[in-house]
Scaffold this motif. Structure first.
Motif, mmCIF file in Angstrom:
data_model
loop_
_atom_site.group_PDB
_atom_site.id
_atom_site.type_symbol
_atom_site.label_atom_id
_atom_site.label_comp_id
_atom_site.label_asym_id
_atom_site.label_seq_id
_atom_site.Cartn_x
_atom_site.Cartn_y
_atom_site.Cartn_z
ATOM 1 N N TRP A 1 -6.325 -0.366 -4.945
ATOM 2 C CA TRP A 1 -6.873 -1.108 -3.666
ATOM 3 C C TRP A 1 -8.364 -0.626 -2.989
ATOM 4 O O TRP A 1 -9.101 -1.125 -2.772
ATOM 5 N N LEU B 1 0.895 -1.151 -0.028
ATOM 6 C CA LEU B 1 0.067 -0.212 0.022
ATOM 7 C C LEU B 1 0.674 1.327 0.069
ATOM 8 O O LEU B 1 0.457 2.293 -0.302
ATOM 9 N N ARG C 1 -2.197 1.882 -3.861
ATOM 10 C CA ARG C 1 -3.141 2.258 -3.031
ATOM 11 C C ARG C 1 -4.503 2.583 -3.234
ATOM 12 O O ARG C 1 -5.688 2.305 -3.061
#
Length: 175
Positions: free
Chosen positions: A29, A20, A26
């Protein structure tokens, strides 16, 4: 005696989430949370729609089958497409197509003109688009993180997908 340092081992604690740290991953996600949520709610709403239209569990089973069969068949080609073409474009267009199908189902439902064959047709087409979306999403991870973080990113992605199968339909049920 040493000083108390509460964040001295923060890097060790953050190892499960190290992928992340890549800003593009990030965002990917986080967007996956929304996609998984929409997918979970879609499954619940389609089941509810079929039961509302027919009251038959057999019809619900047929809808699930009609989504799963083309998904299984097209999935063989979904990975090939994800390897040969731009993964972002595949995701973009498959999500647009999914949105159109779901929008049509919503419009037919609100107009009170929906029939079970509409749901059958949408299920086949939704299964096909999902068979393109999932391999493209997995393959895109390689473009977003460094080689050392690929396994971590794949693990986080799988955790997200499986957790979303429980959390989002539960939220949809409450709504």
């Amino acid at each position: 005696m040493g000083r108390f340092r509460p964040f001295a081992n923060l890097e060790t604690v953050m190892i499960p989430f190290r992928s992340l740290r890549h800003i593009n991953y990030r965002w990917y996600w986080i967007s996956g949370l929304g996609m998984a949520g929409a997918q979970g709610m879609k499954e619940l709403v389609l089941a509810w729609l079929v039961l509302d239209l027919t009251g038959s569990l057999a019809q619900l089973g047929i809808v699930v089958f009609m989504q799963g069969l083309p998904q299984s068949a097209v999935a063989l080609f979904g990975g090939v497409l994800a390897d040969r073409y731009d993964r972002r474009q595949l995701l973009f267009y498959s999500q647009i197509i999914t949105g159109i199908f779901l929008g049509l189902l919503a419009w037919l439902t609100l107009a009170d003109t929906i029939k079970i064959w509409h749901v059958y047709t949408a299920s086949v087409l939704l299964g096909m688009t999902q068979a393109i979306t999932l391999p493209a999403r997995q393959a895109l991870i390689r473009n977003l993180v460094e080689t050392d973080d690929i396994m971590n990113a794949l693990a986080l992605n799988n955790i997200q997908m499986h957790a979303s199968r429980i959390v989002w339909p539960s939220i949809a049920g409450v709504m």
